[in-house]
Write an enzyme that holds these catalytic residues in place. Structure first.
Site, PDB file in Angstrom:
ATOM      1  N   VAL A   1       7.412  -3.845  -6.935  1.00  0.00           N
ATOM      2  CA  VAL A   1       6.171  -3.569  -6.361  1.00  0.00           C
ATOM      3  C   VAL A   1       5.854  -3.592  -4.879  1.00  0.00           C
ATOM      4  O   VAL A   1       6.307  -4.335  -4.209  1.00  0.00           O
ATOM      5  CB  VAL A   1       5.011  -4.414  -6.912  1.00  0.00           C
ATOM      6  CG1 VAL A   1       3.551  -3.952  -6.715  1.00  0.00           C
ATOM      7  CG2 VAL A   1       5.202  -4.602  -8.407  1.00  0.00           C
TER       8      VAL A   1
ATOM      9  N   ASP B   1       4.000  -9.558 -22.442  1.00  0.00           N
ATOM     10  CA  ASP B   1       4.483 -10.474 -21.660  1.00  0.00           C
ATOM     11  C   ASP B   1       3.119 -11.041 -20.783  1.00  0.00           C
ATOM     12  O   ASP B   1       3.117 -11.100 -19.523  1.00  0.00           O
ATOM     13  CB  ASP B   1       5.393  -9.596 -20.534  1.00  0.00           C
ATOM     14  CG  ASP B   1       6.206 -10.577 -19.695  1.00  0.00           C
ATOM     15  OD1 ASP B   1       6.330 -11.884 -19.959  1.00  0.00           O
ATOM     16  OD2 ASP B   1       6.734 -10.085 -18.742  1.00  0.00           O
TER      17      ASP B   1
ATOM     18  N   GLY C   1       9.245  -7.677 -10.839  1.00  0.00           N
ATOM     19  CA  GLY C   1       9.220  -8.282 -12.154  1.00  0.00           C
ATOM     20  C   GLY C   1      10.104  -7.805 -12.873  1.00  0.00           C
ATOM     21  O   GLY C   1      11.043  -7.236 -12.616  1.00  0.00           O
ATOM     22  N   ALA C   2       9.659  -7.939 -13.998  1.00  0.00           N
ATOM     23  CA  ALA C   2      10.713  -7.592 -15.186  1.00  0.00           C
ATOM     24  C   ALA C   2      10.848  -5.916 -15.222  1.00  0.00           C
ATOM     25  O   ALA C   2      12.059  -5.492 -15.622  1.00  0.00           O
ATOM     26  CB  ALA C   2      10.197  -7.668 -16.727  1.00  0.00           C
TER      27      ALA C   2
ATOM     28  N   LEU D   1       5.674  -6.558  -2.610  1.00  0.00           N
ATOM     29  CA  LEU D   1       4.530  -7.415  -3.054  1.00  0.00           C
ATOM     30  C   LEU D   1       5.223  -8.444  -3.970  1.00  0.00           C
ATOM     31  O   LEU D   1       4.757  -9.363  -4.106  1.00  0.00           O
ATOM     32  CB  LEU D   1       3.341  -6.717  -3.669  1.00  0.00           C
ATOM     33  CG  LEU D   1       2.477  -6.191  -2.799  1.00  0.00           C
ATOM     34  CD1 LEU D   1       1.367  -5.134  -3.532  1.00  0.00           C
ATOM     35  CD2 LEU D   1       1.554  -6.936  -1.704  1.00  0.00           C
TER      36      LEU D   1
END
Ligand SMILES: *[C@@H]1O[C@H](CO)[C@@H](O)[C@H](O)[C@H]1NC(C)=O
Ligand SMILES: *[C@@H]1O[C@H](CO)[C@@H](O)[C@H](O)[C@H]1NC(C)=O
Ligand SMILES: *[C@@H]1O[C@H](CO)[C@@H](O)[C@H](O)[C@H]1NC(C)=O
Ligand SMILES: *[C@@H]1O[C@H](CO)[C@@H](O)[C@H](O)[C@H]1NC(C)=O
Ligand SMILES: *[C@@H]1O[C@H](CO)[C@@H](O)[C@H](O)[C@H]1NC(C)=O
Ligand SMILES: *[C@@H]1O[C@H](CO)[C@@H](O)[C@H](O)[C@H]1NC(C)=O
Length: 798
Positions: A523, A633, A518-519, A515
């Site tokens: 996902v 964030d 990120g950091a 999906l």
């Protein structure tokens, strides 16, 4: 000597009383005043001085009348109190403040239905602006208050003392006493529980303040709309509702709804107030418990829904449904439960009838505690067989090699990702025929039965079962060692499901569909229950440190304990050595970044709603959840949108999980360029104010629908936060929302939001408001003053 003058004074007052009445305002009702129930509701109420509340008769459908108190200025005329909820009266019934004191309700024939108040001493009755109807004595001391005798609702300024309770109504339209109760018990325990309907005794508690030594003294719903439990010495023990809206701008009430959920509702007092983002209707501000379906435990009573039905949460509302093969007794009253649509298995001919029954599988569904026998270390097929060959067995539940046999009526049914496992519902294959063994294939059937019974009797079959059982036993034992969390208990933190890596591999089909990343990791999408198309998002943490088993669990639990409609909910986790994964709800509408910076501009109102949602979610993380969480964030990529386009914050709690010591100064900058607060660069302590800064940037992006940094823009417009401040200072805010007609028509709000945003991005953290203040400013509860230049702090510190 003293007695005589006092007596004569009393006598004089009595004599003069009829004359006093003319001098009083219409809100004070003297002895002898009365109301009559009539069809057009005319002249049948007493209104408070502000006109906001009224006391009198309200017609309930064509069933009769309630003597009630209601919000009188809103079209819904929402009822907050009633005298005769269990016995409606007919037209012509009369409520009278009798000459000798008590307030009495008589039906049309003159029969007394209800009466309250002391026998003497009452001088007048009054409907107050708080929604309290009082009977007062000569010195204006309240001798009786409707606030002391609540039905299902509390209003701001109302308190509940030990021994008092709110009883839910039967249904939304039937005001008689229902099946759920909120009570401050005389031992100081504050609870929500199901009752032994139609009696009002406690059955199963599904929410409580959970203190080891209950010492609750009063529940206070204060003037500002906070509800909390206090101890005798006045110290606050537990908040009940702490989401607030200004009581000046909103009507408020807290009610145990007929579905058992205790909700805090608000209703804007006027449509043109600055709180225009709330609809002119009752909206839920907060509610307890977070998921009534899984909270109700115990082995008695039907639970949140009726017997044989199951409960699931749909858009925060309880939904009751029947399993396959069952239908509601009374679709009008689903709490009556579900009945079997078929003739159950005969116990005389159990084995002959085995072939007439089959199972329907229901993933993540269970009626916990309603079993009469259970088996460990078995297979699912074994579980099916053992239920099929038992005429008492109506359903079985299978999970992790354990099998539970269950019998109707089944109580406490629930469905949801935290339940896990699988219910096997036994139903008759052909539900149209009642008689067993009928039909042409009788012979074939009995052959089958013979084979089956032979199989069951043979030692080979038993051996295979034993082998299988041993295998499953070791498999489960291994799992338990890794710390499987019991999914269904009263503790909120225990709501998380523990997955094995294998399970997640299966759910995601081998981590096939990504999906995003990120950091913190990548996902993947997964499907929990194929039947219900229940998608989940699975985040694989790639930077997880190998140490701190305990810490990981406690952080995950702390994330799991959060519950707010503007947060993405954590459903479960996997913790197997290096494999650390988190399982979240799947958000179908992607991120705010796609929404905002995609091809077409989203409309103004939905952008405003996203701003509100994000602000409320952050407020919750900072101030309302058990352990404060700094997000670190906040940016449009981390705000996701659910099916209803509600903004939900994701990735919260991860900064801490991944070992950033938040309270210390740190050199490792977290967060994303453009959204990070200056203190990250300056060796200043990291506080919740870093999130406020990022929120300010996000708010500007939402207002202007552009990114914070745009390389192609003119130099003075490149950095949105600078540009926005210039526009605000120079009174050119329309430049910021150029070409956006909806926003141009709402410059008042544009200005307010830009002002709030500039306050949020002040370089000096102490100048930034808290998220609480931000939400209040956005809601219009607090004025927003003109902000200073956000960078004025730099010069003084560098
Ligand atoms: C009702 O009567 C009491 C006592 O006579 C008085 O103090 C109070 O102001 C009156 N209330 C209104 C609304 O007039
Ligand atoms: C409300 O429900 C109760 C319980 O089923 C029933 O006895 C009563 O008649 C209902 N009242 C109305 C007004 O429908
Ligand atoms: C209501 O309670 C909240 C929380 O304790 C407090 O901040 C607020 O001042 C109270 N309001 C009033 C009017 O007492
Ligand atoms: C008030 O009572 C509570 C519990 O009974 C106790 O924890 C608290 O310390 C008390 N506070 C004060 C100020 O006495
Ligand atoms: C809201 O509108 C009403 C009439 O519709 C008006 O009397 C009132 O002054 C307005 N209030 C504000 C705050 O604009
Ligand atoms: C069982 O009954 C339901 C409704 O009465 C019907 O829709 C369904 O087809 C029936 N099932 C069988 C196997 O006959």
């Amino acid at each position: 000597m003293a007695f005589v003058p006092q007596f004569s004074l009393y006598f004089l007052i009595l004599l003069l009383m009829p004359f006093f009445t003319f001098a009083q305002t219409p809100s004070n009702k003297t002895l002898g005043s009365s109301l009559t129930a009539s069809n057009d509701n005319s002249g049948s109420s007493w209104v408070s001085p502000s006109g906001e509340f009224a006391f009198g008769f309200r017609q309930i459908g064509d069933q009769g009348f309630l003597l009630a108190i209601w919000f009188d200025k809103i079209p819904e005329k929402t009822i907050v109190w009633s005298a005769n909820r269990n016995e409606l009266v007919q037209r012509g019934s009369k409520s009278e403040l009798t000459a000798d004191g008590p307030l009495v309700l008589r039906d049309a024939t003159g029969r007394q239905i209800w009466s309250v108040g002391p026998g003497d001493g009452v001088v007048y009755g009054a409907m107050l602006d708080t929604g309290n109807f009082v009977l007062a004595g000569s010195d204006s001391v309240n001798l009786w208050e409707s606030f002391d005798m609540p039905t299902d609702t509390m209003l701001p300024t109302q308190t509940m003392s030990q021994g008092s309770r709110l009883v839910a109504r039967f249904s939304d339209s039937n005001y008689s006493s229902g099946r759920f109760m909120f009570e401050l018990q005389s031992d100081g325990n504050l609870l929500l529980y199901t009752t032994t309907y139609p009696k009002e005794d406690a059955n199963a508690a599904y929410w409580s303040t959970q203190s080891s030594i209950p010492d609750g003294f009063q529940v206070i719903f204060n003037q500002s709309g906070y509800m909390y439990l206090i101890a005798k010495n006045g110290s606050i023990l537990n908040p009940v509702f702490s989401n607030t809206a200004s009581t000046q701008n909103f009507y408020q009430r807290a009610i145990v709804d007929s579905d058992g959920v205790f909700r805090h509702y608000i209703y804007p007092k006027s449509s043109n107030s600055s709180d225009g983002n709330w609809p002119m209707a009752w909206s839920t501000l907060s509610f307890i418990p977070s998921d009534i379906c899984v909270r109700i435990a115990g082995d008695k009573g039907s639970g949140a829904c009726g017997f044989n039905s199951y409960c699931s949460l749909v858009d925060d509302r309880k939904k009751c449904q029947c399993p396959p093969g069952y239908t509601f007794f009374d679709p009008e009253d689903v709490m009556k439960g579900c009945k079997q649509n078929f003739v159950p298995q005969s116990c005389d001919k159990t084995s002959e009838e085995m072939h007439l029954f089959e199972f329907r599988d229901m993933i993540n569904t269970d009626w916990p505690n309603f079993h009469y026998e259970s088996y460990k270390s078995v297979s699912e097929d074994w579980c099916r067989q053992v239920c099929l060959s038992d005429c008492f067995c109506s359903a079985a539940f299978f999970k992790n090699g354990e099998c539970w046999k269950k019998q109707v009526p089944l109580g406490n049914g629930r469905n949801g990702p935290s339940v896990g496992g699988k219910a096997l519902i036994k139903i008759r294959k052909d539900n149209s025929t009642g008689s067993a063994g009928s039909g042409s294939n009788k012979e074939q059937n009995s052959t089958l039965v013979t084979i089956l019974s032979a199989l069951l009797g043979s030692s080979i079959f038993v051996n295979i079962l034993l082998l299988l059982g041993t295998f499953i036993f070791f498999y489960c034992w291994n799992r338990t060692k890794q710390g499987t969390v019991q999914p269904v208990t009263a503790m909120p933190s225990m709501n998380l499901q523990s997955f094995t890596y294998k399970e997640l591999e299966h759910i995601t089909e081998g981590f096939k569909e990504e999906l995003g990343s990120g950091a913190f990791g990548t996902v993947y999408i997964g499907v929990l229950a194929f039947d219900n198309n229940e998608f989940v998002a699975i985040k694989r943490l790639d930077k997880a440190t190998s140490d701190g088993e305990q810490e990981f669990r406690s952080e995950v639990n702390s994330i799991g304990r959060t519950n707010h409609k503007n947060l993405v909910r954590l459903l479960g986790f996997c913790n197997e050595g290096q494999n650390r994964l988190l399982v979240y709800e799947y958000m179908s509408n992607g991120s705010l970044a796609n929404f905002l910076f995609g091809n077409s501009r989203p409309n103004w109102e939905s952008r405003i709603q996203s701003a509100f949602g994000t602000a409320r979610g952050l407020f919750y993380l900072h101030e309302e959840c058990n352990n404060q969480i700094i997000h670190c964030d906040i940016k449009p990529q981390n705000i996701l949108l659910d099916d209803c386009l509600t903004a939900r914050i994701s990735d919260f709690g991860l900064a801490k999980l991944l070992k950033a010591d938040q309270t210390q100064t740190t050199t490792a900058i977290r967060g994303t360029k453009g959204y990070v607060a200056p203190e990250w660069f300056k060796n200043l302590p990291i506080t919740v104010k870093v999130d406020v800064y990022s929120f300010g940037v996000l708010l500007l992006e939402l207002v202007s629908c552009r990114k914070n940094f745009e390389a192609n823009a003119k130099e003075e417009q490149m950095i949105l936060s600078d540009y926005a401040y210039d526009c605000l200072r120079d009174g050119n805010l329309d430049l910021l929302v150029e070409n956006d007609e909806e926003a141009m028509n709402d410059m008042k709000r544009v200005k307010k939001f830009v002002r709030i945003a500039i306050w949020c991005i002040q370089e000096d953290p102490s100048l930034r408001p808290t998220m609480k203040k931000v939400t209040q400013m956005m809601e219009g509860a607090v004025e927003v003053s003109a902000p200073p230049d956000p960078t004025s702090f730099i010069s003084s510190i560098v």
